[in-house]
Design an enzyme around this catalytic site. Sequence first.
Site, mmCIF file in Angstrom:
data_model
loop_
_atom_site.group_PDB
_atom_site.id
_atom_site.type_symbol
_atom_site.label_atom_id
_atom_site.label_comp_id
_atom_site.label_asym_id
_atom_site.label_seq_id
_atom_site.Cartn_x
_atom_site.Cartn_y
_atom_site.Cartn_z
ATOM 1 N N GLU A 66 -69.537 -17.760 -11.102
ATOM 2 C CA GLU A 66 -68.568 -18.615 -11.795
ATOM 3 C C GLU A 66 -69.263 -19.869 -12.291
ATOM 4 O OE1 GLU A 66 -66.129 -19.026 -13.515
ATOM 5 O OE2 GLU A 66 -64.295 -19.366 -12.376
ATOM 6 N N ASP A 67 -68.750 -20.462 -13.365
ATOM 7 C CA ASP A 67 -69.347 -21.687 -13.888
ATOM 8 C C ASP A 67 -69.009 -22.895 -13.016
ATOM 9 O OD1 ASP A 67 -66.654 -21.629 -14.604
ATOM 10 O OD2 ASP A 67 -66.978 -22.055 -16.723
ATOM 11 N N PHE B 21 -64.672 -34.443 -16.379
ATOM 12 C CA PHE B 21 -64.690 -33.231 -17.193
ATOM 13 C C PHE B 21 -66.107 -32.979 -17.706
ATOM 14 C CE2 PHE B 21 -63.995 -30.280 -20.588
ATOM 15 C CZ PHE B 21 -63.019 -29.459 -20.064
ATOM 16 N N ARG C 16 -70.245 -24.792 -25.624
ATOM 17 C CA ARG C 16 -70.837 -23.843 -24.673
ATOM 18 C C ARG C 16 -72.347 -23.708 -24.895
ATOM 19 N NH1 ARG C 16 -66.505 -21.238 -22.029
ATOM 20 N NH2 ARG C 16 -64.724 -20.722 -23.338
ATOM 21 N N ASP D 208 -62.909 -25.670 -9.440
ATOM 22 C CA ASP D 208 -62.190 -26.937 -9.512
ATOM 23 C C ASP D 208 -61.067 -26.884 -8.473
ATOM 24 O OD1 ASP D 208 -61.244 -29.348 -10.442
ATOM 25 O OD2 ASP D 208 -60.389 -28.560 -12.275
HETATM 26 P P1 IMP Z 1 -59.785 -23.743 -11.043
HETATM 27 O O1 IMP Z 1 -58.860 -22.557 -10.989
HETATM 28 O O2 IMP Z 1 -59.017 -25.036 -11.070
HETATM 29 O O3 IMP Z 1 -60.832 -23.733 -9.971
HETATM 30 O O4 IMP Z 1 -60.445 -23.730 -12.465
HETATM 31 C C1 IMP Z 1 -61.604 -23.114 -12.727
HETATM 32 C C2 IMP Z 1 -61.803 -22.946 -14.211
HETATM 33 O O5 IMP Z 1 -61.360 -24.087 -14.950
HETATM 34 C C3 IMP Z 1 -63.262 -22.807 -14.495
HETATM 35 O O6 IMP Z 1 -63.615 -21.460 -14.507
HETATM 36 C C4 IMP Z 1 -63.415 -23.495 -15.836
HETATM 37 O O7 IMP Z 1 -63.270 -22.531 -16.861
HETATM 38 C C5 IMP Z 1 -62.304 -24.478 -15.921
HETATM 39 N N1 IMP Z 1 -62.737 -25.863 -15.623
HETATM 40 C C6 IMP Z 1 -62.484 -26.591 -14.521
HETATM 41 N N2 IMP Z 1 -63.043 -27.805 -14.579
HETATM 42 C C7 IMP Z 1 -63.704 -27.848 -15.754
HETATM 43 C C8 IMP Z 1 -64.538 -28.863 -16.407
HETATM 44 O O8 IMP Z 1 -64.785 -29.969 -15.903
HETATM 45 N N3 IMP Z 1 -65.060 -28.497 -17.605
HETATM 46 C C9 IMP Z 1 -64.830 -27.300 -18.194
HETATM 47 N N4 IMP Z 1 -64.086 -26.344 -17.639
HETATM 48 C C10 IMP Z 1 -63.514 -26.612 -16.428
HETATM 49 MG MG MG Z 2 -64.234 -20.257 -16.096
#
Ligand code: IMP
Ligand code: MG
Length: 186
Positions: free
Chosen positions: A103-104, A156, A169, A107
Amino acid sequence: MKDWEKGIIRKVATEEQLKERIKELGAQITKDYENDDAEFIVVGILKGSILFMADLIREIKRPLKIDFMEISSYGDEFESTRDIKIIKDLDYSVRGKNVLIVEDIIDSGLTLKKVLQLIGKRGPKNVILCTLLNKQVDRVVDIDVQYSGFEIPNEFVLGYGLDFKQEYRNIPYIGIMDLELYEKED
Ligand code: IMP
Ligand code: MG
């Protein structure tokens, strides 16, 4: 020509730092599974993980297969909609295999929680999580992260696969976006 780095305030991980850290992660994963002969499948979460995945698998020195899953959770907004849908499922079965999810960024953890539940139900030998970036402060659910590239502050970030409104990207490093710049323009 438009400025492809527009709004980026500073770097949180340079190209050199990414390369170095990914080499370490790959070496660690290689070592941790060197005596495990189960099939090894690396699952990239589209689209944010593509650059990380491409670099990481070249540092994992063992036979492996790759697969992808696409989840929608964020839309084009900063806040998670908390509505998580599978847009593209895996092509292969994970039964009896070691599954490394790439995963990238993690959050809130909601996206990964859903992915882990889904894959977990399909009878894998082991589900392992590797994230490039870990934003711990925003976590709303508990998840075990076995491999994490960088701990990052609650800002962010974008680049190296991560987007802002689907762009950025292709930026080769991880940067912090000046969100106020865009709020002023909207
Ligand atoms: P989560 O479900 O809140 O953990 O969100 C994860 C997804 O939200 C990641 O796979 C990202 O695609 C996106 N995301 C969360 N934070 C960021 C950020 O700071 N920059 C860009 N994408 C983010
Ligand atoms: Mg993602």
